[in-house]
Design a protein around this motif. Structure first.
Motif, mmCIF file in Angstrom:
data_model
loop_
_atom_site.group_PDB
_atom_site.id
_atom_site.type_symbol
_atom_site.label_atom_id
_atom_site.label_comp_id
_atom_site.label_asym_id
_atom_site.label_seq_id
_atom_site.Cartn_x
_atom_site.Cartn_y
_atom_site.Cartn_z
ATOM 1 N N THR A 9 -0.024 -6.773 -11.035
ATOM 2 C CA THR A 9 0.593 -8.098 -10.937
ATOM 3 C C THR A 9 1.600 -8.131 -9.789
ATOM 4 N N LEU A 10 2.396 -7.078 -9.665
ATOM 5 C CA LEU A 10 3.358 -6.999 -8.563
ATOM 6 C C LEU A 10 2.640 -6.882 -7.213
ATOM 7 N N SER A 11 1.570 -6.125 -7.174
ATOM 8 C CA SER A 11 0.792 -5.996 -5.936
ATOM 9 C C SER A 11 0.232 -7.340 -5.511
ATOM 10 N N ASP A 12 -0.339 -8.069 -6.461
ATOM 11 C CA ASP A 12 -0.899 -9.397 -6.166
ATOM 12 C C ASP A 12 0.200 -10.351 -5.695
ATOM 13 N N ALA A 13 1.357 -10.271 -6.340
ATOM 14 C CA ALA A 13 2.480 -11.130 -5.952
ATOM 15 C C ALA A 13 2.929 -10.814 -4.525
ATOM 16 N N LEU A 14 2.990 -9.540 -4.197
ATOM 17 C CA LEU A 14 3.405 -9.136 -2.849
ATOM 18 C C LEU A 14 2.443 -9.678 -1.799
#
Length: 195
Positions: A14-19
């Motif tokens: 989720t954090l990777s996608d947000a980044l």
């Protein structure tokens, strides 16, 4: 324990996608941890349970993408086959590579990714006996040229086909470097077996 592992993986994804999403919209340098946690819908403190910094997260994203792509490449493939798979992978999942292409060339994460790529490629080659070009310089040239070709393609909206880009990489960069500086190890083994 498996539930915790799945939760960790899900949070990191989720954090990777947000980044990737935020970097493509605002540019990497403009992103804050608060923006990331808001986009990912996680708590601010949760971010720091997974990553030390924004740079730590981007390194995780780029390394994961690199590992995925390199897992598709086999040493016995021709330069064209390796390039075709690389450009196909980039076209199918452009987010990570767009993120990479938009980082400043002097960003410290670029240097780390660059070293990972060099380490994986240098095992494919040996110095050519008659060449005056040291292997380390030839490999540096090869990797730098391929990275810049990928960066150019992504920055120019992938306007040339995968086949064209694979031909350009294999002919203009890889084969040219092989002609003047290095031999592929896999080729040398098969050539000696034929003798």
């Amino acid at each position: 324990m498996k539930k915790l592992d799945r939760r960790i993986l899900r949070t990191r994804q989720t954090l990777s996608d947000a980044l990737i999403s935020l970097a493509l919209e605002f540019g990497y340098e403009a992103i804050t941890i608060k923006m990331l946690t808001k986009q990912a819908e996680i708590g601010y403190a949760t971010f720091f349970r997974h990553f030390k910094s924004k740079d730590d997260l981007i390194l995780h994203v780029l390394q994961s993408g690199l590992v995925d792509m390199m897992g598709l490449l086999k040493p016995e493939m021709t330069p064209y086959e390796r390039a075709f798979i690389t450009f196909t992978h980039i076209r199918e999942d452009p987010g990570i590579f767009s993120l990479f292409a938009n980082l400043p060339r002097d960003h410290k994460v670029i240097a780390i990714v660059f070293e990972i790529i060099i380490e994986s490629i240098e095992t494919l080659y040996v110095s050519r006996d008659e060449s005056f070009i040291p292997k380390e310089i030839a490999i540096n040239h090869l990797v730098t040229s391929v990275i810049e070709l990928i960066r150019w393609w992504v920055e120019h909206d992938m306007k040339y086909s995968i086949e064209q880009m694979a031909t350009i990489q294999s002919e203009l960069i890889v084969k040219a470097t092989e002609i003047v500086a290095v031999d592929r190890c896999i080729q040398r083994v098969s050539d000696s077996a034929a003798d």
